[in-house]
Design a protein around this motif. Sequence first.
Motif, PDB file in Angstrom:
ATOM      1  N   GLU A 341       0.847  -1.193   0.000  1.00  0.00           N
ATOM      2  CA  GLU A 341       0.000   0.000   0.000  1.00  0.00           C
ATOM      3  C   GLU A 341       0.887   1.249   0.000  1.00  0.00           C
ATOM      4  N   LYS A 342       0.382   2.279  -0.609  1.00  0.00           N
ATOM      5  CA  LYS A 342       1.155   3.524  -0.616  1.00  0.00           C
ATOM      6  C   LYS A 342       1.110   4.172   0.767  1.00  0.00           C
ATOM      7  N   VAL A 343       2.250   4.514   1.278  1.00  0.00           N
ATOM      8  CA  VAL A 343       2.319   5.219   2.552  1.00  0.00           C
ATOM      9  C   VAL A 343       3.188   6.454   2.340  1.00  0.00           C
ATOM     10  N   TRP A 344       2.565   7.572   2.248  1.00  0.00           N
ATOM     11  CA  TRP A 344       3.382   8.775   2.074  1.00  0.00           C
ATOM     12  C   TRP A 344       3.315   9.614   3.336  1.00  0.00           C
ATOM     13  N   VAL A 353      10.504  12.186  -2.634  1.00  0.00           N
ATOM     14  CA  VAL A 353       9.555  12.816  -3.548  1.00  0.00           C
ATOM     15  C   VAL A 353       9.746  14.327  -3.539  1.00  0.00           C
ATOM     16  N   PHE A 357      10.717  16.709  -6.552  1.00  0.00           N
ATOM     17  CA  PHE A 357       9.939  17.896  -6.898  1.00  0.00           C
ATOM     18  C   PHE A 357      10.870  19.094  -7.092  1.00  0.00           C
ATOM     19  N   LEU A 358      11.837  19.254  -6.170  1.00  0.00           N
ATOM     20  CA  LEU A 358      12.756  20.388  -6.275  1.00  0.00           C
ATOM     21  C   LEU A 358      13.572  20.310  -7.563  1.00  0.00           C
ATOM     22  N   SER A 361      11.310  20.858 -10.610  1.00  0.00           N
ATOM     23  CA  SER A 361      10.845  22.239 -10.799  1.00  0.00           C
ATOM     24  C   SER A 361      12.021  23.151 -11.124  1.00  0.00           C
ATOM     25  N   ALA A 364      12.367  22.801 -14.656  1.00  0.00           N
ATOM     26  CA  ALA A 364      11.298  23.542 -15.332  1.00  0.00           C
ATOM     27  C   ALA A 364      11.616  25.029 -15.361  1.00  0.00           C
ATOM     28  N   VAL A 398      15.791  27.053  -4.413  1.00  0.00           N
ATOM     29  CA  VAL A 398      15.909  25.616  -4.668  1.00  0.00           C
ATOM     30  C   VAL A 398      17.042  25.042  -3.817  1.00  0.00           C
ATOM     31  N   GLY A 415       9.288   3.935   4.890  1.00  0.00           N
ATOM     32  CA  GLY A 415       8.036   3.372   5.363  1.00  0.00           C
ATOM     33  C   GLY A 415       7.752   3.538   6.832  1.00  0.00           C
ATOM     34  N   PRO A 417       7.662   6.603  10.178  1.00  0.00           N
ATOM     35  CA  PRO A 417       7.952   7.960  10.645  1.00  0.00           C
ATOM     36  C   PRO A 417       8.962   7.983  11.793  1.00  0.00           C
TER      37      PRO A 417
ATOM     38  N   LEU B 138       4.954  27.637  -9.208  1.00  0.00           N
ATOM     39  CA  LEU B 138       5.426  26.251  -9.193  1.00  0.00           C
ATOM     40  C   LEU B 138       6.065  25.924  -7.850  1.00  0.00           C
ATOM     41  N   LEU B 139       6.967  26.813  -7.410  1.00  0.00           N
ATOM     42  CA  LEU B 139       7.702  26.533  -6.178  1.00  0.00           C
ATOM     43  C   LEU B 139       6.800  26.602  -4.951  1.00  0.00           C
ATOM     44  N   ILE B 146       1.563  18.430  -3.438  1.00  0.00           N
ATOM     45  CA  ILE B 146       2.118  17.158  -2.958  1.00  0.00           C
ATOM     46  C   ILE B 146       1.579  16.858  -1.562  1.00  0.00           C
ATOM     47  N   VAL B 150      -0.444  13.665  -0.304  1.00  0.00           N
ATOM     48  CA  VAL B 150       0.041  12.866   0.812  1.00  0.00           C
ATOM     49  C   VAL B 150      -1.043  12.736   1.862  1.00  0.00           C
ATOM     50  N   ALA B 157      -3.881   4.320   5.260  1.00  0.00           N
ATOM     51  CA  ALA B 157      -3.010   3.262   5.740  1.00  0.00           C
ATOM     52  C   ALA B 157      -2.247   3.726   6.958  1.00  0.00           C
ATOM     53  N   ASP B 158      -1.814   2.790   7.751  1.00  0.00           N
ATOM     54  CA  ASP B 158      -1.001   3.167   8.900  1.00  0.00           C
ATOM     55  C   ASP B 158       0.473   3.152   8.495  1.00  0.00           C
ATOM     56  N   ASN B 159       1.330   3.263   9.468  1.00  0.00           N
ATOM     57  CA  ASN B 159       2.726   3.498   9.148  1.00  0.00           C
ATOM     58  C   ASN B 159       3.448   2.290   8.588  1.00  0.00           C
ATOM     59  N   GLY B 161       2.387   0.281   6.225  1.00  0.00           N
ATOM     60  CA  GLY B 161       1.963  -0.129   4.910  1.00  0.00           C
ATOM     61  C   GLY B 161       0.716  -0.989   4.946  1.00  0.00           C
TER      62      GLY B 161
END
Lengths: 665, 184
Positions: A341-344, A353, A357-358, A361, A364, A398, A415, A417, B138-139, B146, B150, B157-159, B161
Amino acid sequence: MFANQGFFLILLGFICSFYGFVAAILAAFWRHRRLYFSSKLALTVTSLLVISASGIMIYSLFQRDYSLAYVMKNSSNDLPQLFTLTAFWSSLEGSHMLWLTLMTIVGTIAAWSHSKDNEHIMPYVLASIQAVICWMLYLAWTHSDPFLANLPAPPNGRGMNELLQNGYMAIHPPMLFTGYTCLVVPFAYSIAALCYGDITEGWLKTIRRWTLVSFIFLTAAITLGGRWAYVELGWGGYWAWDPVENSSFMPWLMATALLHSLLVQDKTGHLKRLSLVLAIAGFFMTFFGTFLTRSGVVSSVHSFAESPIGPNYLMYLAALMLISASIFAFRAPSILPSDTEKVWGVSRESALVVTQFLLISFAAIVLIGTLFPIVSEWLTKQRISVQAPYFNMFAPWVGLGIIFGVAVGNLLRYGSPAVPHGKRIVLSAIVFAIPLTVALVYFGDVMHTATTKNLIAQLVGLYLASWAIGCLIGDLYYRFADIRFKYVLFFKRNLGYFGGWVSHLGILIAIIGFLGNYRGMEHVQTVKAGDSWTYYGLRFEFQASGVESRQNQNATNFTAPVKVYRGTEFLYDMAPAQSLYPTKNQTFTEVAIEGDFWHDVYLVLADYDKTDGKRATFKLYINPTVRFVWSAIVIICIGGIIALFDRYRGNKSRDVVAGEWETSI
Amino acid sequence: MIRKFGLIVLLYLSIPVAFAQQEPMQEQDTPESAAAPSPAAEAAPKAPEKRMKYDSNNQAFRDVAKEFRCPTCTGLSVLESDAGFSIQIKEQVQEQLSLGKNHDQIVDYFVQRYGAWILREPPVKGFNALAWIVPIALLCLGPIVIWLAVWKRRVKADNHGVRSSAVILQEMQESLKRMKRENG
């Protein structure tokens, strides 16, 4: 003499690679093994043909065969040996040829060195690589033909561009093009994964390795280019946000983002599609940058039509983008997501991520800045310039983000914290950074030239960079401590982490070096021979002998010897000069650079009395922490090389084993 | 006679142009970019009657001169460049300074004379403002986007996964409700 042979080789290579391209596609569709081998051999033969063509070109350069237009335009009888060789890539057709040669070599290596698991996507890989090579060969026999004849042959050539007669220009282009071409492998593998419909085992390993090689070469090449600008152009800096520089910087940013995305894919199985997009985009950027700088479109939209290269490049790029985008659009849904599962949450993958992004961009912003003059002229019919001040407005922000990303990101874990020893590391880094910042401020002489605005930027920047270095060191320390300082065990298992650690340290040192640009000093002085002037605590004495003429290989240098003292202590002998080449009636500056670790003393002979040479105008630059940048880049490259030796331990993504050949002959 | 005189004047006028072309194109980064037609051909300043001596060490002068681009180079300001046109622009800057104008007035004067092109960054006006707005947006907005993504994902989900039991319970209850509704 060899004009026809060279042309013939290139034409043959074109036909051969076209065959290889078609064969690879058919092999992929019919799952035909022999056809696949045939395509692989075609690529090998193409590379041999192209290498022979390059050999002919180099031979002709050394023979001073002016019946070739390229040799005539880019070399002359007086050229020293080294520059006779580098004349090969000193102009458009030749650098294309070099790029092409490296592309075929890299393609052949990639074709023969694939891992067993990947054999069934190799036809797609071969097709992608050969499509690119085929187009480059097409360009080489139509619009950028290096073997154009020039009959009757003149007795002497026009001479190589004097600015390129420099050791750095001997290694910068081959390294840059190697970096560019290495990106073709991730690109080809991405297209292959999309066409095949899934990511195969060993895919990530291959891509990671090639991207890392490309990253190392690009990093080194961009720096060598900057170093060349620093020692050759004489304006006191190494980076001007010139479109040419930007176009080499954008693929670097993309490759770096790809490396970070591959890391997430490796550890968690997520971001597969982002990796594919980045691999394709990075490769696209290498050609896009070349298109921008070589078609003349950047200087003005009007100059675009004058070069036949431009429209061709545009068509190629449009086709490349269209085909890649449609393959992605149709096939991306078949790339299965990870089974985890995604855990962000607060975790290392989230930090990665943010880093991506930095980087993206920033790419860009660089792209917008490079393209904006063209778009603006096209839409508003009014010309504007976008130069260094624009980019320098965004780069620090940046950089700030990167500092935080490096510091915090390295402490986090995948995965989870939970940050082991996190609070302790961050707090002790805050303390650790204070003496480091004080030392940097003291030795770097930050207070000397600071205006209030850039003083704050510098102090904040130096402190945060030092803090991030502290965090990195703390992280490494606790990783050692966690396995009770069994270093052998650590380095056996963690070269990937350690390589990244070294590179990140390099980035932070480089940022400290870049901050020196805020306090560069410049002074112009006209003195008589025998007189001296004092600046920044240094006494510069223009020797009584005045400007002397010295022969240096093919150039005549008019050298103004200057002795530098601090108080009465003798420091350096400097010899800034203006050089005159036999092929052109103008002079070029030869910069004299001396200095210690903290400051570069950069002396340019701007002008001198041509009658007796007893009076000269000097431009003096005091450039702080430039050497930080050079050493930081070396550190980054070493980190990359360390990471190359990492033993790969499989990934967490749901990879498939590719199917069988239809005809198993 | 007149024709001869005209020729001489033409020749005289072409001196600065020839001079600019003879200048070492130091700022040209690559040999290819040298092929680009010099944009200065259109914006060529007329040769001033008497040459103003400028002092490159003067801070006020430096502040103004670094605002303008060198017409013939690809990435430098006139301050950093010694190409013919840069020297002429620097002389004009000195002339304006000696008239007692301040930094902004001189910049305005040059923008009126040569267009916004002479500045090294796009003006924050009209279409060109986009060059500033887009990167800033953008910045600033990028992290927010994001973050929102997030935030949305995190509740699922928990930590470790694994989807947390609370979430699973909630989903089950929702589907129970739905089934009830559908079955009447």
